[in-house]
Write an enzyme that holds these catalytic residues in place. Structure first.
Site, mmCIF file in Angstrom:
data_model
loop_
_atom_site.group_PDB
_atom_site.id
_atom_site.type_symbol
_atom_site.label_atom_id
_atom_site.label_comp_id
_atom_site.label_asym_id
_atom_site.label_seq_id
_atom_site.Cartn_x
_atom_site.Cartn_y
_atom_site.Cartn_z
ATOM 1 N N LEU A 127 0.872 -1.166 0.000
ATOM 2 C CA LEU A 127 0.000 0.000 0.000
ATOM 3 C C LEU A 127 0.913 1.222 0.000
ATOM 4 O O LEU A 127 1.802 1.341 0.850
ATOM 5 C CB LEU A 127 -0.882 -0.026 1.251
ATOM 6 C CG LEU A 127 -2.157 0.827 1.281
ATOM 7 C CD1 LEU A 127 -3.049 0.523 0.086
ATOM 8 C CD2 LEU A 127 -2.909 0.588 2.578
ATOM 9 N N ASP A 128 0.729 2.114 -0.962
ATOM 10 C CA ASP A 128 1.588 3.290 -1.094
ATOM 11 C C ASP A 128 1.575 4.146 0.168
ATOM 12 O O ASP A 128 0.561 4.195 0.878
ATOM 13 C CB ASP A 128 1.133 4.169 -2.271
ATOM 14 C CG ASP A 128 1.469 3.557 -3.620
ATOM 15 O OD1 ASP A 128 2.276 2.616 -3.653
ATOM 16 O OD2 ASP A 128 0.918 4.019 -4.636
ATOM 17 N N PRO A 129 2.674 4.866 0.441
ATOM 18 C CA PRO A 129 2.696 5.785 1.597
ATOM 19 C C PRO A 129 1.569 6.816 1.556
ATOM 20 O O PRO A 129 1.069 7.225 2.612
ATOM 21 C CB PRO A 129 4.067 6.463 1.477
ATOM 22 C CG PRO A 129 4.924 5.451 0.782
ATOM 23 C CD PRO A 129 4.009 4.773 -0.188
#
Length: 234
Positions: free
Chosen positions: A51-53
């Site tokens: 999951l992207d930052p």
């Protein structure tokens, strides 16, 4: 739970905070478990889908023997909610990079938005963002993008089983989407803007489900560690 439980295998549902990387979340749990439960430093732990930052929400973390289930969990459908902002694009298709072009939105109506939705439901061809971790010629795409090197990216087929608009307050369009593994919501935001004869980029994203697992049953990494410290055997 006992140390043996974690070594045998557990599925932990974590609500990843905004700006944390998935790697940071895994490390937080790993070192917390090592410290509080005296687990061996090399015990197995990993997440089932990055999951992207810039996104928050459900991160499934597997421990011990359950790390063998990571591939199976990664293959399950995922549900997200988020916001597309129309009228502008960014090179990364989200807020990682600055706006590089602006477009008119005066012609965009609720009817046009809802009429555009069906184009994005079912099996669709999607081009991943240049700012992504996909490898081409042994190099991550984002490395080439940051170096200013243009790379040809091929489209690939993904499946969107559900896509609904939940709020329209232009330039913002809120949505809920259910899609297959490998779908880039950033690319959908960009392509949706194009389909509206404008531009678009992703300005908020939250993963709410992976298969039957829901973020409603997840805890933030800090809360998980606090619970461990208070009741390490639970």
């Amino acid at each position: 739970m006992t140390p043996e439980d974690y070594l045998e295998g557990q599925i932990l549902l974590i609500d990843k905070p905004l700006k944390w990387s998935s790697f940071q979340a895994v490390n937080k749990l790993k070192f917390g478990l090592i410290k509080e439960l005296k687990l061996p430093k090399k015990f197995k732990i990993g997440h089932a889908g990055t999951l992207d930052p810039l996104a928050s929400g459900l991160l499934i973390i597997c421990t011990g023997k359950f790390t063998k289930r990571i591939e199976e969990l990664q293959g399950q459908a995922k549900e997200y909610t988020g916001t597309i902002t129309v009228g502008a694009t960014t090179p990364s298709y989200d807020l990682e990079t600055e706006i590089n072009e602006r477009f008119p939105i005066e012609h965009i109506t609720e009817a046009l938005i809802h009429d555009t939705l069906p184009k994005f439901i079912g099996e669709i061809d999607q081009k991943p963002p240049v700012f992504s971790a996909i490898k081409k010629d042994g190099k991550r795409l984002y490395e080439s993008a940051r170096a200013g090197i243009e790379v040809e990216i091929k489209t690939r087929k993904v499946t969107v089983s559900e896509f609904e608009i939940t709020r329209i307050a232009l330039p913002e369009i809120d949505f809920r989407i259910v899609c297959s593994k490998g779908t880039y919501i950033r690319s959908i935001a960009y392509d949706f803007g194009l389909a509206l004869n404008s531009g678009g980029h992703l300005t908020a994203l939250r993963r709410t489900k992976i298969g039957d697992y829901s973020v409603d049953n997840a805890v933030e990494p800090e809360a998980f560690i606090e619970a461990l410290q208070q009741s390490p055997s639970l």
